[in-house]
Design an enzyme around this catalytic site. Structure first.
Site, PDB file in Angstrom:
ATOM      1  N   ARG A  44      -9.378 -26.969 -31.801  1.00  0.00           N
ATOM      2  CA  ARG A  44     -10.389 -27.242 -30.772  1.00  0.00           C
ATOM      3  C   ARG A  44     -10.592 -28.747 -30.614  1.00  0.00           C
ATOM      4  O   ARG A  44     -10.863 -29.243 -29.515  1.00  0.00           O
ATOM      5  CB  ARG A  44     -11.706 -26.534 -31.092  1.00  0.00           C
ATOM      6  CG  ARG A  44     -12.316 -26.953 -32.412  1.00  0.00           C
ATOM      7  CD  ARG A  44     -13.656 -26.281 -32.638  1.00  0.00           C
ATOM      8  NE  ARG A  44     -14.094 -26.445 -34.009  1.00  0.00           N
ATOM      9  CZ  ARG A  44     -15.343 -26.688 -34.380  1.00  0.00           C
ATOM     10  NH1 ARG A  44     -16.293 -26.810 -33.475  1.00  0.00           N
ATOM     11  NH2 ARG A  44     -15.661 -26.798 -35.647  1.00  0.00           N
ATOM     12  N   GLU A  62     -21.002 -17.328 -18.611  1.00  0.00           N
ATOM     13  CA  GLU A  62     -19.554 -17.441 -18.675  1.00  0.00           C
ATOM     14  C   GLU A  62     -18.854 -16.798 -17.490  1.00  0.00           C
ATOM     15  O   GLU A  62     -17.837 -17.316 -16.994  1.00  0.00           O
ATOM     16  CB  GLU A  62     -19.041 -16.828 -19.977  1.00  0.00           C
ATOM     17  CG  GLU A  62     -19.569 -17.514 -21.250  1.00  0.00           C
ATOM     18  CD  GLU A  62     -20.989 -17.110 -21.661  1.00  0.00           C
ATOM     19  OE1 GLU A  62     -21.571 -16.183 -21.029  1.00  0.00           O
ATOM     20  OE2 GLU A  62     -21.526 -17.698 -22.619  1.00  0.00           O
ATOM     21  N   HIS A  94     -12.733 -21.014 -31.011  1.00  0.00           N
ATOM     22  CA  HIS A  94     -13.378 -20.089 -31.951  1.00  0.00           C
ATOM     23  C   HIS A  94     -12.798 -18.682 -31.870  1.00  0.00           C
ATOM     24  O   HIS A  94     -13.515 -17.693 -31.828  1.00  0.00           O
ATOM     25  CB  HIS A  94     -14.893 -20.051 -31.716  1.00  0.00           C
ATOM     26  CG  HIS A  94     -15.587 -21.342 -32.024  1.00  0.00           C
ATOM     27  ND1 HIS A  94     -15.318 -22.508 -31.334  1.00  0.00           N
ATOM     28  CD2 HIS A  94     -16.524 -21.670 -32.934  1.00  0.00           C
ATOM     29  CE1 HIS A  94     -16.062 -23.487 -31.821  1.00  0.00           C
ATOM     30  NE2 HIS A  94     -16.797 -23.018 -32.787  1.00  0.00           N
TER      31      HIS A  94
END
Ligand SMILES: Cc1ncc(C[n+]2csc(CCOP(=O)(O)OP(=O)(O)O)c2C)c(N)n1
Ligand SMILES: [Mg+2]
Lengths: 279, 313
Positions: free
Chosen positions: B10, B58, B109
């Site tokens: 990430r 989202e 994640h």
């Protein structure tokens, strides 16, 4: 419980929150602490529940829609006698039943699994609807974050609850003003929150200080007296409430205190506790 | 042994976005209240006007990214894998996949190495979901070098791309001069004649380690890194299967629908071979430190070694 007892209990619950998150080395203290008084009021005053019989059919239900604040709920359930307070230090440890987010399969007193924001309110609506369908009179409470209400699902659930006139449902919004990336009105403002719920056919109660038990008591009494529509309680709170360096500080949304910070936090809470004992 | 450098992919994502952003004005980054965790915060610092925080929404973010892409911008929409592939699945499928829009999804994640947040945040299903969307490229890089190369390749590629990144720091294994990243091309990291281990993402380095342990027992495993799960490098996998016989797949993902399934889909039709799928065995994850969870779920080198030993007996 009288106000002083509630305050003392909330202070113990705050100690449990800080202790659990410190031990886990991860977790969400900010939003757990802002809602600690609300948790206390619900579980020690408002709700019809029995820790000896967590699955009692006619119990009131609580859904922690903002599931990341599980430490707040767990500490409250422990204080209320659902499981030992000593277990709080196992939070988020491998093999512990105290999962990072509420897990109804393993934790006594947890009425619904949650953690993905925006979903808990729908489950709460389902529980309230079920009571209406079968003529039962338990009530359903659900707590949402003020960032969480950016999720569209929250408004789908609200539209349904308003439409179905679910007056056994109380939606509480913890208006602590902060989410992860900053202030809610900088990121993507949900304001005006009260007008939104009004427009979705809710009876709306604004609580100026959601960390004050008198104001919480008045709001929940008004909610209970409300017939023919669901209630939304929008309560202003302080994120991180009770721990000096965490208050109104976005950095403490999802961070654990180190040993030194933990000592300071517990000292803060100890002082509050001592002051309450002088009363 | 000297300490290997470790970087979470990430981080690589955030850093690559900044480098790309310097070159390309049309690159924009979207996030959903997780800028610090997804590392798009790094991009936000450099290019505040091209970082769009959508709040905790989202599904809406994916729709906004779709709209932005129709006007020539190249959006990288970022959130946790659970919410990118999971919550927003249908928006991704219908508003990005179906019109084949030029949207890049940066999903961080992924897998159980999320750690303490537990099952609600550990997405072991995203590869399965994303690879079932027609025309979607699915990339799961193994380290910092590969992750940065993948982000750049995704920008150059015209069409939807799903990029999978991890939270846990991963050993850097591709830090060599002749490393080259090409979408859809697997990389043979180790030669061997006794079996082939096909790994992806975080599990590549653990598989290499397991192969070393197997070598000590006289078992020589070929190790292939499949960073692109779709389109799959079928040629490489078929050749390896024909050469070594038995194939083992390793991924930090459910054994249902991920790399293992993709490899089986290919081999069962074109070169029937016995395949052992190592991954998350159709269970939800749990809270705990990432490294301990990888151990518990058998996705560390020792776990892979044990399962391979039993498989080739
Ligand atoms: C669907 C979803 N998206 C993102 C997250 C990650 N996340 C956890 S907490 C949080 C911020 C929540 O802010 P708020 O609702 O205001 O909670 P509070 O301030 O009460 O802690 C986010 C984005 C999540 N858990 N679920
Ligand atoms: Mg908040």
């Amino acid at each position: 419980m009288n106000k002083l007892e509630l305050q003392k209990t909330a202070n113990e619950i705050r100690k449990g929150i800080v202790t659990a998150v410190h031990s886990a080395k991860a977790g969400h203290p900010g939003g757990s602490l802002s809602a600690a008084d609300l948790f206390t009021y619900l579980y020690f005053e408002e709700m019809n529940i029995d820790p000896k019989d967590p699955k009692k059919a006619d119990r009131d239900r609580f859904v922690l829609s903002k599931g990341h604040t599980a430490p707040g709920l767990y500490s409250t359930l422990a204080q209320r006698g659902y499981f030992p307070v000593e277990d709080l230090v196992t939070l988020r440890h491998i093999g512990s039943y105290l999962q990072g987010h509420p897990d109804m399969k393993h934790i006594p007193g947890v009425d619904m699994s949650s953690g993905s924001l925006g979903q808990g309110i729908s489950a709460a609506v389902g529980m309230a609807l079920s009571a209406k369908m079968s003529g039962e009179d338990y009530r359903v409470y659900t707590l949402l974050g003020d960032g969480e209400i950016q999720e569209g699902q929250v408004w789908e659930a609200s539209m349904f609850a308003g439409h179905r006139k679910l007056d056994n449902l109380v939606v509480i919004v913890d208006n602590n003003g902060l989410q992860i990336d900053g202030a809610i009105d900088d990121v993507c403002s949900p304001y005006p929150i009260d007008k939104k719920f009004e427009a979705f056919n809710f009876h709306v109660i604004n609580v100026a200080d959601g960390n004050d038990f008198d104001q919480l008591a008045a709001a929940f009494a008004e909610a209970k007296a409300t017939k023919g529509m669901p209630t939304a309680i929008i309560m202003k709170t302080v994120k991180g409430k009770g721990v000096s360096f965490m208050e109104n500080n976005v950095a403490w949304h999802g961070a654990a205190p180190n040993d030194e910070q933990y000592a300071v936090a517990m000292e803060d809470l100890k002082k509050v506790g001592e002051a309450l004992c002088q009363k | 042994m000297s300490e290997v450098k470790k970087i979470a992919t990430r981080e690589s994502y955030g850093n690559a976005l900044v480098e790309l952003g310097q070159e390309h004005e049309n690159l924009v980054v979207l996030d959903a209240d997780l800028a610090a965790a997804t590392k798009t915060g790094t991009f936000k610092k450099a290019f505040p006007d091209r970082h769009i925080d959508c709040g905790i929404a989202e599904c809406n973010m994916m729709g906004i990214a779709a709209g932005l892409s129709t006007t020539g911008k190249v959006p990288f929409a970022s959130t946790f894998a659970m919410f990118a592939a999971g919550r927003a699945f249908e928006q991704v499928r219908n508003s990005i996949g179906y019109p084949h829009l030029n949207v890049k999804i940066g999903a961080t994640h992924a897998g159980i190495s999320v750690g303490e947040d537990g099952a609600t945040h550990q997405c072991n299903e995203d590869i399965a979901l994303m690879r079932s969307i027609p025309g979607m490229v699915v990339i799961n890089p193994s380290d910092d070098v590969e992750a940065k190369a993948a982000v750049k390749a995704a920008y150059e590629y015209e069409g939807p791309v799903y990029l999978r990144f991890g939270r846990l720091a991963a050993p850097v294994i591709n830090d060599n001069a002749d490393y080259k990243f090409e979408i859809g091309k697997g990389v043979t990291l180790r030669e061997g004649k006794d079996l082939t281990i096909v790994a992806t993402g975080l599990c590549v380095s653990a598989s290499l380690e397991a192969a070393e342990k197997l070598a000590a027992d006289g078992v020589n495993a070929k190790v292939i890194n499949i960073h692109t799960i779709k389109p799959l490098d079928e040629e490489l996998i078929i050749a390896a299967a024909k050469e070594t016989g038995k194939v083992v797949t390793v991924e930090e993902h459910s054994v249902i629908g991920g790399l293992g399934s993709a490899v089986c889909d290919c081999l069962s039709e074109k070169a029937p071979t016995q395949v052992l799928k190592i991954g998350v065995n159709d269970v939800f994850g749990e809270s705990g430190p990432a490294v301990k969870l990888l151990e518990k779920y058998g996705l560390d080198a020792a776990g892979i070694y044990e399962k391979v030993k039993a498989f080739i007996k």
